[in-house]
Design a protein around this motif. Structure first.
Motif, PDB file in Angstrom:
ATOM      1  N   ARG A 269     -30.923-113.286 110.293  1.00 29.25           N
ATOM      2  CA  ARG A 269     -32.081-114.164 110.389  1.00 29.25           C
ATOM      3  C   ARG A 269     -31.728-115.599 110.761  1.00 29.25           C
ATOM      4  N   GLY A 397     -38.191 -99.784 113.273  1.00 28.23           N
ATOM      5  CA  GLY A 397     -38.505-100.688 114.372  1.00 28.23           C
ATOM      6  C   GLY A 397     -37.626-101.916 114.371  1.00 28.23           C
ATOM      7  N   SER A 398     -38.137-103.000 114.949  1.00 27.59           N
ATOM      8  CA  SER A 398     -37.377-104.239 115.068  1.00 27.59           C
ATOM      9  C   SER A 398     -37.974-105.303 114.155  1.00 27.59           C
ATOM     10  N   ASP A 399     -37.155-106.274 113.824  1.00 26.76           N
ATOM     11  CA  ASP A 399     -37.573-107.370 112.952  1.00 26.76           C
ATOM     12  C   ASP A 399     -38.399-108.370 113.773  1.00 26.76           C
ATOM     13  N   PRO A 400     -39.663-108.597 113.411  1.00 25.77           N
ATOM     14  CA  PRO A 400     -40.489-109.513 114.209  1.00 25.77           C
ATOM     15  C   PRO A 400     -40.145-110.982 114.008  1.00 25.77           C
ATOM     16  N   ALA A 405     -32.684-108.200 116.389  1.00 24.16           N
ATOM     17  CA  ALA A 405     -33.687-107.158 116.132  1.00 24.16           C
ATOM     18  C   ALA A 405     -33.060-105.830 115.739  1.00 24.16           C
ATOM     19  N   GLN A 407     -31.856-104.810 112.817  1.00 29.13           N
ATOM     20  CA  GLN A 407     -32.274-104.338 111.501  1.00 29.13           C
ATOM     21  C   GLN A 407     -33.579-105.029 111.117  1.00 29.13           C
ATOM     22  N   ASN A 408     -34.525-104.265 110.583  1.00 28.22           N
ATOM     23  CA  ASN A 408     -35.849-104.800 110.281  1.00 28.22           C
ATOM     24  C   ASN A 408     -35.901-105.321 108.841  1.00 28.22           C
ATOM     25  N   TYR A 409     -35.460-106.567 108.647  1.00 28.41           N
ATOM     26  CA  TYR A 409     -35.483-107.155 107.308  1.00 28.41           C
ATOM     27  C   TYR A 409     -36.905-107.476 106.866  1.00 28.41           C
ATOM     28  N   ALA A 411     -39.396-105.411 107.154  1.00 26.87           N
ATOM     29  CA  ALA A 411     -39.812-104.187 106.460  1.00 26.87           C
ATOM     30  C   ALA A 411     -39.125-104.050 105.109  1.00 26.87           C
TER      31      ALA A 411
END
Length: 438
Positions: A269, A397-400, A405, A407-409, A411
């Motif tokens: 992030r 999916g992807s991290d918005p 992208a 890992q979707n942190y 989620a």
């Protein structure tokens, strides 16, 4: 002197508890014992097991460490209520709880020796299993002392101090690792030696009335069926206990879900290097620890004076949910610090009151240590389940929000927020005659 166990009333409002205030030496012994047990258990988890695995299996360190940790989690999960069950049925001149507390602290010393001298994965696994068995025997009996000998008007304060000691017990291990990072033998042995010395102090301070072998309840038969039954409870006959158990499970699950991925979250992030992320993890860890200890101490006293256990559970759940939401959208350092502080206060507030709360709603009948052991499953089980579910959430999916992208942190933290919110929503279902002040 023989302890006489009062019969629980069958119907109507429970009789008021008129026990005198617990002596100061008892409270000091409880706090010190909890601090030492946490020190002995937390130090291997924080670093020593990882360092030892690096020595004996450098090419397979991730898999070996996962195996060792899994065995330890299963041991804690199963043995805490079993030892609680045995403690409830212990008789003799030295009382019911003291032999298990001091014996567990002393037994940690040979377990540490097994781990310190390990040259194989099997030996390390055996040593960690023995350590978990020893210290969970002590923990099971220690929590039950509060139910046995601390009157209700002091239990919330004691719960807060007990929780604070549990959080603070991590600090000596962190300091020790920083002072002698290269000596795994010393890192295994020193906490266990200090724990063994603490056992002597606990033996002198935790004086109990003798339990006659023929005393009611205490002399009930122990067999395989009773031991296996100690791991279970009937939700239909103890609905309030069931709700509090579920709340602890969900809040601990929320916390455990994100705990192992803190370093990777900061790298993804905030686009930090490994060294930068590690430094930030250390700094936020200290903030979290300070918030945990302070909140547990303060809110334990607040709960003791007001009796507002359920209100504090709601406040705790709201704070932890809010912290998860902040981290869902965090893309810079200061929101991370904010979320860490809020979550630390929330978790500390919860552990300030959850023990006092469960002491009021768990079934009567002389099985305090057994039910507290079952309650501890709600803390240990998420530490096993959360790492299994976390990769599935990260793969959605992807991290918005993040720069990476992969890992979707978003989620992952959403899952933590949902768990904390659900725990909060269960609070109105906690109904019990002993909860009359909030």
């Amino acid at each position: 002197m023989t302890e006489t166990l009062p019969e629980a009333p069958v119907t109507g409002t429970p009789a008021p508890d008129v026990r005198p205030a617990a002596p100061r030496r008892l409270l000091v012994a409880l706090i010190i014992s909890e601090l030492l047990i946490t020190f002995a258990l937390a130090t291997p988890i924080v670093a020593t097991l990882s360092l030892k695995v690096q020595e004996i299996a450098p090419d397979r360190k991730e898999q070996v460490l996962a195996t060792v940790m899994a065995v330890g989690s299963i041991a804690a999960l199963l043995l805490n209520p079993v030892f609680g069950h045995l403690s409830d049925r212990t008789t003799g001149r030295f009382g019911r709880r003291r032999p298990w507390i001091t014996g567990g602290l002393l037994a940690g010393l040979p377990a540490a020796a097994v781990m310190a001298t390990a040259h194989s994965t099997a030996q390390l696994v055996i040593g960690w299993f023995l350590a978990q068995a020893a210290y969970n025997a002590a923990l099971a009996a220690l929590s039950a002392v509060i139910a046995d000998r601390v009157p209700p008007h002091q239990q919330a304060t004691m719960s807060g101090l007990f929780g604070a000691a549990g959080f603070a017990g991590v600090v000596p291990g962190l300091v020790l690792v920083g002072l002698i990072p290269g000596s795994t033998t010393a890192l295994f042995v020193i906490p266990s030696v200090i724990g063994a010395l603490g056992a002597v102090l606990a033996w002198s301070l935790l004086r109990e009335p003798a339990i006659r072998p023929g005393a009611a309840r205490a002399a009930r038969t122990v067999n395989l069926r009773s031991v296996l039954g100690s791991l279970l409870f009937d939700p239909r006959t103890s609905p309030a206990f069931t709700v509090v158990w579920c709340q602890r499970f969900l809040l601990q699950f929320s916390n455990a879900l994100i705990g192992a991925y803190g370093l990777y979250f900061l790298m993804a992030r905030l686009d930090l290097s490994v060294a930068e992320a590690a430094g930030l993890v250390s700094a936020t860890g200290l903030v979290s620890l300070a918030g945990n200890v302070l909140a547990a101490t303060v809110f334990g006293r607040v709960a003791s004076r007001t009796g507002a256990y359920r209100a504090l559970v709601v406040a705790s759940g709201v704070l932890m949910t809010s912290a998860m939401v902040v981290k869902m959208f965090s893309a810079s350092v200061w929101p991370v610090y904010l979320a860490t502080t809020v979550a630390a206060v929330g978790l500390g507030a919860f552990y300030a009151v959850d023990l006092a709360l469960v002491l009021r709603v768990m079934p009567d009948g002389g099985d305090a240590a057994r039910y507290l052991g079952v309650f501890n499953i709600a803390k240990a089980l998420p530490q096993t389940l959360a790492p299994v579910l976390a990769p599935a959430l990260l793969a959605l999916g992807s991290d918005p929000v993040g720069a990476s992208a992969d890992q979707n942190y978003f989620a992952l933290f959403l899952g933590g927020a949902v768990a904390a919110l659900l725990a909060t929503a269960l609070t109105p279902l906690i109904r019990h005659p002993k909860l009359v002040r909030d």
